[in-house]
Design an enzyme around this catalytic site. Structure first.
Site, mmCIF file in Angstrom:
data_model
loop_
_atom_site.group_PDB
_atom_site.id
_atom_site.type_symbol
_atom_site.label_atom_id
_atom_site.label_comp_id
_atom_site.label_asym_id
_atom_site.label_seq_id
_atom_site.Cartn_x
_atom_site.Cartn_y
_atom_site.Cartn_z
ATOM 1 N N HIS A 287 7.065 -7.570 -70.317
ATOM 2 C CA HIS A 287 6.621 -7.928 -71.592
ATOM 3 C C HIS A 287 7.592 -7.528 -72.877
ATOM 4 O O HIS A 287 7.188 -7.944 -74.138
ATOM 5 C CB HIS A 287 5.216 -7.263 -71.982
HETATM 6 N N1 UDP Z 1 -0.528 -0.952 -66.794
HETATM 7 C C1 UDP Z 1 -2.001 -1.486 -66.406
HETATM 8 N N2 UDP Z 1 -2.283 -2.601 -66.124
HETATM 9 C C2 UDP Z 1 -1.256 -3.566 -65.884
HETATM 10 C C3 UDP Z 1 0.169 -3.210 -66.404
HETATM 11 C C4 UDP Z 1 0.212 -2.039 -66.867
HETATM 12 O O1 UDP Z 1 -2.891 -0.514 -66.445
HETATM 13 O O2 UDP Z 1 -1.728 -4.753 -65.607
HETATM 14 C C5 UDP Z 1 -0.411 0.420 -67.371
HETATM 15 C C6 UDP Z 1 0.821 0.986 -66.406
HETATM 16 O O3 UDP Z 1 0.206 1.804 -65.497
HETATM 17 C C7 UDP Z 1 1.114 2.072 -67.596
HETATM 18 C C8 UDP Z 1 1.170 1.028 -68.787
HETATM 19 O O4 UDP Z 1 0.101 0.270 -68.710
HETATM 20 O O5 UDP Z 1 0.399 3.189 -67.792
HETATM 21 C C9 UDP Z 1 2.273 0.655 -69.309
HETATM 22 O O6 UDP Z 1 2.156 0.011 -70.462
HETATM 23 P P1 UDP Z 1 3.236 -1.344 -70.698
HETATM 24 O O7 UDP Z 1 3.893 -1.704 -69.862
HETATM 25 O O8 UDP Z 1 2.391 -2.324 -71.735
HETATM 26 O O9 UDP Z 1 3.770 -0.555 -72.016
HETATM 27 P P2 UDP Z 1 5.344 0.462 -72.290
HETATM 28 O O10 UDP Z 1 5.038 1.631 -71.214
HETATM 29 O O11 UDP Z 1 6.454 -0.341 -71.968
HETATM 30 O O12 UDP Z 1 5.136 0.989 -73.493
#
Ligand code: UDP
Length: 367
Positions: A207
């Protein structure tokens, strides 16, 4: 001694909602804290946010619906709307987490109202100022009064930037609390059966703007995934931003024929998949760490990471959007030998008690 401490917690995105859940659970049991819970609704999407409030059984937040927009629009709209809520509630302290535009808006609104700010996940640096998150986390650290740091590296970073020792509180990492607590529930998920996947599959999430807004990078990564899918099943819960871009670039049809693209999953189903996958390919910050905690090898489609410990321990590797590297690393890290190696790695991020420490420190200061 005060009767109750008034605490405002401000979040705006899915990962921060998940990460803050252990703190919200603790506060729910604590009669000495009066809580205002604000969700700015940055990039609000039921599949990304709404589902979690329900699933995690959390208090319904004050919802500000700032929606998407440019960096400035999101931060500015957040600032205006959060300020109004803070003026109404008059908290003793505001708590923000991570590095999003809502984190910045919450910290800035509070600091300008002379409300002390506590920053969870303070001190993380990727040293890449081109990332909006790096700007956010750096600015927030410098206007915060209590810096709750997850790692020794984070302490070093803050000291290098001249932040005073007395503001720094080493609490370990709250996402370990969230991951361990939520994985216990996730074990019961039936998602593997529902998706009809065997035990040897690759999980993919993408993403970040540098990967999904640039067609060439997105195609490089997805071409690598197609190569990998010839020998292993691939599951790709797609972020709305990535889906939008695949359609915009007119390549959705092509890739969706070859890769199992599904909607974003609830946090329990997702953690279950992450815990069972042979390897995860991701550009998410949180997932790199969750993978290590659940002992799943990780291949990160970025060139930098703020979770440097995952790299130092070789639980994770940075491959950018380089097709060859992805195709080389994923099978290597999916092997039985690599899984044996992963089992021996000790999680460097903490014991799952960060939320307890955060509450203790906040109470010490405000009682
Ligand atoms: N996650 C979720 N469902 C999904 C994809 C990710 O629950 O389909 C959770 C994952 O376990 C983690 C969080 O979303 O806790 C990560 O979010 P994201 O990848 O949006 O953001 P980042 O960590 O890069 O800020």
């Amino acid at each position: 001694m005060k009767d109750k401490i008034k605490v405002s917690i401000i979040i705006g995105t899915r990962p921060n909602l998940i990460k803050i859940s252990p703190l919200l659970r603790k506060i729910k049991e604590d009669q000495s804290i009066e809580l205002q819970f604000i969700n700015t609704g940055q990039h609000y999407d039921y599949e990304l946010d709404g589902i979690f409030i329900k699933e995690l059984n959390l208090l319904e937040p004050v919802f500000l619906n700032i929606g998407s927009g440019t960096q400035g629009e999101q931060t500015g709209n957040g600032l205006i709307k959060i300020e109004k809520e803070l003026i109404k509630f008059k908290p003793d302290i505001s708590v923000v987490i991570g590095d999003t535009n809502s984190t910045l808006a919450g910290a800035l609104a509070s600091a300008k109202l002379n409300i002390p700010v506590a920053h969870i996940e303070a001190g993380l640096r990727s040293f890449d100022r081109k990332m909006p998150e790096e700007i956010n986390r750096t600015v927030v650290d410098h206007i915060s009064d209590m810096l709750f740091v997850p790692t020794e590296n984070a302490i070093k970073n803050l000291k290098n930037e001249g932040i005073l020792d007395e503001k720094i509180f080493f609490v370990q990492d709250i996402s370990v609390d969230a991951c361990l607590q939520n994985y216990e529930i996730a074990k019961k998920s039936e998602i593997l059966k529902k998706l009809n996947v065997n035990n040897d599959f690759i999980l993919v999430t993408l993403h970040r703007q540098e990967n999904v807004d640039i067609k060439e990078n997105l195609c490089n990564i997805l071409d690598a995934i197609i190569e990998i899918s010839k020998s292993r099943e691939v599951i790709f819960p797609i972020h709305p931003r990535t889906l939008k871009n695949l359609k915009l670039f007119d390549i959705f049809e092509n890739y969706s024929k070859k890769i199992k693209i599904i909607k974003p999953l609830g946090c329990f189903d997702f953690l279950k998949l992450l815990g069972c996958a042979s390897c995860v390919v991701t550009d998410s910050g949180g997932i790199q760490k969750e993978a290590l905690i659940l002992k799943t090898p990780c291949v990160t489609t970025r060139t930098t990471t703020e979770w440097i410990e995952t790299i130092n321990l070789n639980a994770n590797v940075l491959v950018g959007s380089d097709k060859e590297k992805i195709v080389e690393e994923v099978p290597k890290r999916s092997s039985k030998e690599f899984h044996k190696f992963m089992k021996k790695i000790k999680n460097p991020y903490g014991d799952g008690k960060a939320s307890e420490r955060i509450i203790k420190y906040i109470k010490n200061v405000w009682n």
